[in-house]
Scaffold this motif. Structure first.
Motif, PDB file in Angstrom:
ATOM      1  N   THR A 184       0.837  -1.204   0.000  1.00 12.64           N
ATOM      2  CA  THR A 184       0.000   0.000   0.000  1.00 12.64           C
ATOM      3  C   THR A 184       0.869   1.250   0.000  1.00 12.64           C
ATOM      4  OG1 THR A 184      -1.318  -1.297   1.537  1.00 12.64           O
ATOM      5  CG2 THR A 184      -2.098   0.902   1.048  1.00 12.64           C
ATOM      6  N   GLU A 185       1.897   1.212   0.835  1.00 14.80           N
ATOM      7  CA  GLU A 185       2.822   2.346   0.934  1.00 14.80           C
ATOM      8  C   GLU A 185       3.513   2.617  -0.404  1.00 14.80           C
ATOM      9  OE1 GLU A 185       4.937   4.960   3.831  1.00 14.80           O
ATOM     10  OE2 GLU A 185       3.517   3.391   4.326  1.00 14.80           O
ATOM     11  N   GLU A 204       1.075   4.171  -2.834  1.00 14.57           N
ATOM     12  CA  GLU A 204       0.751   5.532  -2.465  1.00 14.57           C
ATOM     13  C   GLU A 204       1.885   6.489  -2.839  1.00 14.57           C
ATOM     14  OE1 GLU A 204      -0.685   6.047   1.646  1.00 14.57           O
ATOM     15  OE2 GLU A 204       0.039   8.113   1.398  1.00 14.57           O
ATOM     16  N   ASN A 229       2.072   7.067  -6.603  1.00 19.99           N
ATOM     17  CA  ASN A 229       1.038   7.987  -7.060  1.00 19.99           C
ATOM     18  C   ASN A 229       1.318   9.412  -6.620  1.00 19.99           C
ATOM     19  OD1 ASN A 229      -0.803   6.655  -8.661  1.00 19.99           O
ATOM     20  ND2 ASN A 229      -1.786   5.702  -6.890  1.00 19.99           N
ATOM     21  N   LYS A 230       1.624   9.546  -5.340  1.00 20.47           N
ATOM     22  CA  LYS A 230       1.806  10.874  -4.761  1.00 20.47           C
ATOM     23  C   LYS A 230       2.962  11.615  -5.430  1.00 20.47           C
ATOM     24  CE  LYS A 230       1.742  12.739  -0.090  1.00 20.47           C
ATOM     25  NZ  LYS A 230       2.153  12.421   1.288  1.00 20.47           N
TER      26      LYS A 230
END
Lengths: 97, 213
Positions: B11-12, B15, B18-19
């Motif tokens: 998940t990290e 994220e 994307n970020k």
């Protein structure tokens, strides 16, 4: 077990995982960008960057913009390969259960 | 071993990817408002064109009056178009700034710069091409051209922001191509593409991303 072997200890930290993820999808990243995205302190981030550099997963480019030092980090081919292996291993481990 | 940790890791990773590469502070609400401005603009343009047509019937003998009326219409339409673009851009900037502030992101950083450049290249090309069409008296194709280039701009920008913007781009592109076959109905296609589709897309974005946070 082969799966566990691919879990790379060099990536076994939130900051290192973050650095590699960012560099995977960006041509390069500057120190300040990494710092903001990962919400890390200078010293903490620098030590993790150093470790990844030592493993030759990332390369460093130091430049001067005007009089300000500016450091760019770029992922190496080896780094890309190892990180992909690491992600694959993680996914397989999750799917196994 | 600790499977939960591995899931967290994945998940990290997602994220961070994307970020760091996508600008996600674009406001859905600004899309809705841009659509409303476009519809108002299209309505004003429609009225002006109808007025012009009826004035032709009355003054059909006077060439100078006809000519003057045509120039007036052109100035009016350009003004309306510029006002719509300006208002939409301004609203977009303000709402995006508010949204960026809300989740502690910068509005002007590497991701938004990249998004803007990649959005503007097809868009500005299309803008100049539309002007050339007007210059060469292919006015009937300008609406289609705007839709097509705007669609390409959205598709190009989708790599640097929400992926969903790609579908807006595809719809605009298809609308533009269909529009080429219906000369004289450009304004309707324009109003549907820039007005209705923006409202629909903006609303979807608003409910999908903005409201939950």
């Amino acid at each position: 077990m082969g799966l566990i072997n691919n879990i790379n200890k060099a990536f076994d930290h939130r900051i290192r995982l973050g650095i590699m993820s960012i560099l995977m999808v960006n041509e390069y990243a500057e120190f300040t960008t990494l710092k903001e995205l990962l919400e890390a302190t200078d010293g903490n981030l620098a030590s993790h960057l150093k470790a990844l550099e030592k493993a030759e997963y990332i390369s460093v480019q130091k430049q001067f913009v005007g009089r300000k030092p500016n450091t760019k980090y770029i992922i190496t081919d080896l780094g890309k390969l190892e990180f992909k292996k690491h992600i694959d291993a993680l996914e397989k481990l999750i799917k196994r259960t | 071993m600790k499977d939960k940790d591995y899931l967290n890791d994945i998940t990290e990773i997602k994220e961070m990817m994307n970020k760091s590469s996508r600008f996600i502070s674009l406001s859905g609400l600004s899309g809705v408002l841009a659509g409303i401005y476009a519809l108002i603009g299209a309505y004003l343009a429609y009225n002006a064109i109808e007025d012009y047509k009826s004035s032709l019937l009355i003054n059909y003998n006077y060439i100078t009056i006809k000519h003057l009326a045509y120039i007036n219409l052109e100035i009016y339409l350009v003004t309306v178009a510029l006002a719509v673009v300006l208002l939409a851009t301004l609203t977009g900037i303000i709402l995006t700034r508010i949204k960026a502030k809300k989740h502690n992101a910068k509005m002007w950083d590497a991701t938004s710069r990249r998004l803007l450049i990649n959005f503007l290249i097809p868009l500005v090309t299309g803008g100049f091409f539309s002007l050339v069409l007007i210059q060469r008296n292919f006015v009937s194709l300008t609406a289609a051209t705007m839709l097509i280039f705007y669609g390409l701009a959205c598709i190009n920008a989708s790599k640097f922001t929400f992926r969903d913007i790609k579908y807006l781009g595809l719809v605009q592109l298809i609308l533009g191509l269909i529009c080429t076959q219906f000369v004289g109905y450009g304004l309707y296609f324009w109003a549907f593409g820039f007005g209705v589709m923006h409202i629909v897309y903006g609303a979807i974005m608003y409910f999908k991303y903005d409201r939950t946070k």
